[in-house]
Design an enzyme around this catalytic site. Structure first.
Site, PDB file in Angstrom:
ATOM      1  CD1 TRP A 115      28.963 -27.472 -20.049  1.00 19.91           C
ATOM      2  CD2 TRP A 115      28.331 -26.955 -18.032  1.00 19.91           C
ATOM      3  NE1 TRP A 115      29.979 -26.631 -19.765  1.00 19.91           N
ATOM      4  CE2 TRP A 115      29.806 -26.451 -18.287  1.00 19.91           C
ATOM      5  CE3 TRP A 115      28.102 -26.559 -16.627  1.00 19.91           C
ATOM      6  CZ2 TRP A 115      30.325 -25.620 -17.548  1.00 19.91           C
ATOM      7  CZ3 TRP A 115      28.558 -25.960 -15.826  1.00 19.91           C
ATOM      8  CH2 TRP A 115      29.860 -25.360 -16.181  1.00 19.91           C
ATOM      9  CG  ASP A 139      23.161 -24.301 -15.418  1.00 24.14           C
ATOM     10  OD1 ASP A 139      23.460 -23.121 -15.458  1.00 24.14           O
ATOM     11  OD2 ASP A 139      24.236 -25.062 -15.458  1.00 24.14           O
ATOM     12  CE  LYS A 183      28.375 -19.345 -22.833  1.00 19.62           C
ATOM     13  NZ  LYS A 183      28.741 -19.982 -21.546  1.00 19.62           N
TER      14      LYS A 183
END
Length: 426
Positions: free
Chosen positions: A143, A227, A264
């Site tokens: 990312w 993460d 999410k």
């Protein structure tokens, strides 16, 4: 001397030499997409779930939680600096499972954060100040914000890369990862791992691969930063998506942090709901969880004071109610199932069209994103001629596909790839 409206001014702004900084990456593409008036345009950039009509989707479990909470009656008082205690207890159990959470609870420090980005930023600053690793090892690719987070919050820590993606075979590069870390990582370096649904490739180690990485990290005394942005959202199974973290936690000499986001999996994108959990060694003279939490609180207080309230209350309602938790698990199956169906539909259509190349990686990957294997020239042509938007790396958000646009998207990819193949053969 500057003159403004006839008035002499001796001062020049301290920002006079500041150059315009346009939005980059996905934000620039999103702006282009919004201004594109073509009725067939397709957005494969957005990193947020969309339903089959291409619209944001409020999870039924979240909607019911808000109804039960009677949000109009909720006050807006500050949270404690550490955050919402009930939320943190539930979030920690969700990550580690009840066994690890209960048996080693005092070795796990937890603090509520401004979603996953805040958790990543906080652990970077904390490690630079208190652990001083020489390097942070990031997967290549990762990312894009990971790089900026570490450079801004831990400028004294060198950003290094381990070869995560095998572009030739379109697979996770376990051998390259192990070799780079074994030969180049120094003791007490930090390493960032995506717990599931790797962004941007959609490729994760299998369990045997995770075991091998865990052993190496323990041997090298690396501090692991997980993460966790997609727990339950990737496979539809909360426990399966947390498996890697729980496995690492069984290694007695491993220290790690988990950056947890509910953007999410609960659809709480704008509420910025997250947590940071730090698991430290429990043998004396290791620090207590309380000590670690106090230092994390001090750091976060200087940055944002404390995390937002409403999102954590909604999450707590869902996480602690057996009825709502069951509804949430159904919601996760709905979201992950739609993404899997769109992967399959895109793959099937490319096969039907006899598009040059092997496209099996699309259905083998998992989570929101696919590393399609398309080159930057292909991506540019998709946008220019067909109004299909994705990142120059070929990363596509599968959430942007619907039953209404997947055939058009596949046809566009087919024509671009076929044209490129013909031109290369000339």
């Amino acid at each position: 001397m500057a003159i403004n409206n006839g008035i002499k001014q001796d001062r020049v702004s301290v920002f006079a030499n500041l150059q315009h900084a346009p939005p980059g990456g996905p934000f620039a593409l999103a702006a282009e997409y919004q201004h594109d008036e073509n009725p067939n345009k397709v957005d494969l950039v957005i990193g947020a779930y969309r339903d089959d009509n291409g619209q944001p989707w409020q999870l039924p479990s979240v909607k019911e939680a808000k109804r039960r909470m009677n949000i109009e009656s909720i006050d807006h008082e500050y949270l404690p600096l550490r955050g919402n205690t009930d939320f943190l207890d539930a979030a920690r159990t969700l990550v580690f499972g009840p066994t690890i959470s209960q048996n080693t609870v005092r070795s796990i420090a937890s603090i509520q954060t401004v979603s996953g980005t805040g958790a990543n930023s906080l652990i970077a600053a904390f490690l630079q100040r208190h652990a001083q690793p020489t390097n942070i090892w990031l997967p290549d690719p990762t990312w894009a914000n990971h790089v900026d987070i570490w450079r801004e919050n831990a400028p004294d820590v060198n950003v290094r890369w381990y070869p995560y993606y095998d572009g030739y075979n379109r697979r996770f590069n376990l051998d390259g990862t192990i070799k780079a870390l074994r030969t180049e990582a120094q003791e007490h370096d930090a390493i960032l791992l995506h717990a599931c649904a790797h962004n941007p490739t959609g490729l994760d180690p299998n369990r045997e691969g995770w075991r091998e990485i865990a052993v190496l990290c323990e041997e090298k005394k690396l501090f692991i930063v997980f993460d966790l942005a997609y727990q339950g959202f990737a496979s539809g199974d909360l426990d399966r998506d947390a498996w890697a973290i729980r496995h690492f936690a069984t290694h007695p000499d491993v220290e790690m942090a988990v950056c947890q986001s509910f953007s999410k999996n609960l659809g709480l994108y704008g509420e910025r709901t997250g947590a940071l959990h730090v698991m430290a060694l429990i043998e004396s003279p290791s620090p207590s969880a309380d000590s670690i939490e106090n230092h994390l609180v001090d750091l976060q207080r200087a940055l944002v004071s404390m995390a937002p309230r409403l999102g954590s209350q909604i999450a707590t309602e869902v996480l602690t109610s057996s009825e709502l938790h069951a509804m949430w698990r159904d919601d996760l199956l709905t979201m992950s199932g739609r993404i899997k169906a769109m992967r399959q539909a895109l793959y099937d259509e490319l096969v039907r069209l006899k598009t040059p190349g092997d496209w099996s990686h699309i259905v083998e990957q998992t989570g929101m994103f696919s590393y399609t294997g398309l080159g930057s020239d292909d991506v540019a042509m998709l946008k220019k001629k067909y109004h299909v938007y994705m990142l120059p790396s070929g990363r596509a958000s599968i959430c942007g596909l619907t039953t209404g646009n997947v055939r058009y998207t596949a046809q566009a990819i087919h024509e671009v790839v076929t044209r490129g193949r013909v031109e290369n053969d000339r």
